[in-house]
Design a protein around this motif. Structure first.
Motif, PDB file in Angstrom:
ATOM      1  N   VAL A  14       0.870  -1.232   0.085  1.00  0.00           N
ATOM      2  CA  VAL A  14       0.061   0.084   0.032  1.00  0.00           C
ATOM      3  C   VAL A  14       0.791   1.328   0.025  1.00  0.00           C
ATOM      4  O   VAL A  14       0.539   2.283  -0.681  1.00  0.00           O
ATOM      5  CB  VAL A  14      -0.978  -0.135   1.175  1.00  0.00           C
ATOM      6  CG1 VAL A  14      -1.334   1.318   1.601  1.00  0.00           C
ATOM      7  CG2 VAL A  14      -2.343  -0.963   0.781  1.00  0.00           C
ATOM      8  N   ALA A  15       1.812   1.243   0.993  1.00  0.00           N
ATOM      9  CA  ALA A  15       2.492   2.545   1.007  1.00  0.00           C
ATOM     10  C   ALA A  15       3.912   2.497   0.298  1.00  0.00           C
ATOM     11  O   ALA A  15       4.780   3.538   0.291  1.00  0.00           O
ATOM     12  CB  ALA A  15       2.908   2.832   2.379  1.00  0.00           C
ATOM     13  N   GLY A  16       4.123   1.529  -0.703  1.00  0.00           N
ATOM     14  CA  GLY A  16       5.240   1.362  -1.526  1.00  0.00           C
ATOM     15  C   GLY A  16       6.444   0.909  -0.862  1.00  0.00           C
ATOM     16  O   GLY A  16       7.639   1.131  -1.334  1.00  0.00           O
ATOM     17  N   GLY A  17       6.271   0.559   0.335  1.00  0.00           N
ATOM     18  CA  GLY A  17       7.548   0.048   1.099  1.00  0.00           C
ATOM     19  C   GLY A  17       8.452   1.108   1.648  1.00  0.00           C
ATOM     20  O   GLY A  17       9.439   0.677   2.055  1.00  0.00           O
ATOM     21  N   SER A  72       0.916  11.035  -4.464  1.00  0.00           N
ATOM     22  CA  SER A  72       0.047  11.499  -5.513  1.00  0.00           C
ATOM     23  C   SER A  72      -1.289  10.719  -5.765  1.00  0.00           C
ATOM     24  O   SER A  72      -1.504   9.832  -5.276  1.00  0.00           O
ATOM     25  CB  SER A  72       0.706  11.236  -6.854  1.00  0.00           C
ATOM     26  OG  SER A  72       1.235   9.994  -6.966  1.00  0.00           O
ATOM     27  N   LYS A  73      -2.178  11.432  -6.941  1.00  0.00           N
ATOM     28  CA  LYS A  73      -3.265  10.633  -7.174  1.00  0.00           C
ATOM     29  C   LYS A  73      -3.044   9.152  -7.926  1.00  0.00           C
ATOM     30  O   LYS A  73      -3.740   8.215  -7.464  1.00  0.00           O
ATOM     31  CB  LYS A  73      -4.175  11.244  -8.154  1.00  0.00           C
ATOM     32  CG  LYS A  73      -5.643  10.868  -8.415  1.00  0.00           C
ATOM     33  CD  LYS A  73      -6.420  11.597  -9.357  1.00  0.00           C
ATOM     34  CE  LYS A  73      -6.299  11.642 -10.550  1.00  0.00           C
ATOM     35  NZ  LYS A  73      -7.377  12.390 -11.286  1.00  0.00           N
ATOM     36  N   ASP A  74      -1.891   9.323  -8.473  1.00  0.00           N
ATOM     37  CA  ASP A  74      -1.377   8.001  -9.040  1.00  0.00           C
ATOM     38  C   ASP A  74      -0.971   7.004  -8.174  1.00  0.00           C
ATOM     39  O   ASP A  74      -1.350   5.666  -8.390  1.00  0.00           O
ATOM     40  CB  ASP A  74      -0.353   8.119 -10.147  1.00  0.00           C
ATOM     41  CG  ASP A  74      -0.477   8.623 -11.472  1.00  0.00           C
ATOM     42  OD1 ASP A  74      -0.847   9.779 -11.639  1.00  0.00           O
ATOM     43  OD2 ASP A  74      -0.827   7.664 -12.345  1.00  0.00           O
ATOM     44  N   ALA A  75      -0.293   7.466  -6.969  1.00  0.00           N
ATOM     45  CA  ALA A  75      -0.093   6.573  -6.151  1.00  0.00           C
ATOM     46  C   ALA A  75      -1.055   5.860  -5.270  1.00  0.00           C
ATOM     47  O   ALA A  75      -0.966   4.570  -4.795  1.00  0.00           O
ATOM     48  CB  ALA A  75       1.039   7.187  -4.955  1.00  0.00           C
TER      49      ALA A  75
END
Lengths: 214, 214
Positions: A14-17, A72-75
């Protein structure tokens, strides 16, 4: 199948690690609220019309807090696809594990999936839109789902519960069947009961369409 | 199944049935060129980035001519979805009709479908994007495909070639299987031969996954 480690996997994904993984219980709760709000925002408005402020408004969270979790919205969209994929997996896993054999497991998995879809009708729109917004997440969702089904079928074959020559082709066939039965009887209309759909699909998977003998 | 009238249906659907239906052979040829160019333009760039001038440039047709056939980018996209749906149907129909029985017909239909997809990889992107750009076309494509499969299965059941209790559930299961096998072995990778995939899927449809006896 790896469902055991789902909670940990999900937070990381979720948080990209990176630095943004929440370390406190409160942080994890806020992240959950943001992802649920994102599901509604993206599900109702689509990626292009959805906004970060729309997500934080629905979540009842300050706009600045959003950036504690996502860049971001993408993230947040990417995190949402990974999260929904994990939610489906975790929702289906206990019934699949509790089933007495491989064919019963597939029936249970389908029934759980249709039930989940009825409660989360936005999931199709979100995962389907990922094909255009974030093709890697889209591909990962279906590739990993098919791998899980194939692993289940191969384990069942090793136990003599299904034919011995199961392959990736069978896994993709089962996944496709489930996805379209979920779309038709979960999202479009609830004109058949879940057990009715699951029983018919299970009989098809068990015995095929050849005429019944005897 | 109505495939016989496909040509006429398609022209009407394409131009919306109004004044814009081409009346001459030359007009029909230009319409065909425009739709093929639209498939490439929408397939490569997606709906939002695609443009009418991009379509006419690819088609080698003057911009003004476009408006002889379509009112807008939305109109040509809608026509393209209907056209691709009809192209799949028409490509699959002869092999389905020529098959000796109902189960052989489904195998032939899948093999033809995967072959079509390999030559038209953009079809998934276009039909999937219709879910967001033109939801009615998206729904119509899958609803009408499922209806055709159900009609075939019911006819086969009446001839005693498949089990007697086939329903819309079986039709949606077969369609979902075909769509995902086409995505995996037609679009994503060609690491298995079409006959290999079709044979495995046909055996699954015929006999199911229950262990082989004897």
């Amino acid at each position: 199948m790896g469902e055991e480690a789902a909670g940990a996997d999900r937070d990381t994904a979720v948080a990209g690690g990176g630095d943004k993984t929440p370390r406190t219980e409160r942080g994890r709760r806020t992240l959950r609220v943001l992802l649920d709000a994102a599901a509604v925002e993206f599900g109702e408005r689509g990626f292009h019309d959805a906004s970060i402020s729309g997500i934080t408004r629905r979540a009842g969270v300050a706009l600045g807090s959003f950036y504690t979790y996502f860049d971001s919205k993408d993230a947040v969209f990417r995190a949402l696809v990974t999260d929904m994929s994990a939610q489906v997996r975790d929702h289906v896993a206990p019934a699949v594990r509790a089933a007495p054999d491989g064919l019963a497991a597939e029936r249970a998995g389908l029934a759980q999936f249709i039930g989940f879809v009825r409660d989360h009708k936005e999931i199709y729109r979100i995962i389907d839109e990922a094909e255009f917004v974030d093709a890697d997440s889209f591909r990962r969702h279906y590739a990993s789902t098919a791998e899980r089904i194939e692993a289940r079928l191969r384990a069942a074959a090793a136990r003599g519960e299904v034919r011995g020559d199961v392959s990736d082709v069978h896994a993709w066939a089962v996944m496709g069947m489930n996805v379209f039965l979920g779309l038709r009887y979960g999202v479009w209309a609830e004109d058949r009961g879940i057990d009715d759909v699951a029983d018919q699909a299970a009989a098809l998977l068990r015995d095929g369409l050849a005429p019944r003998k005897g």
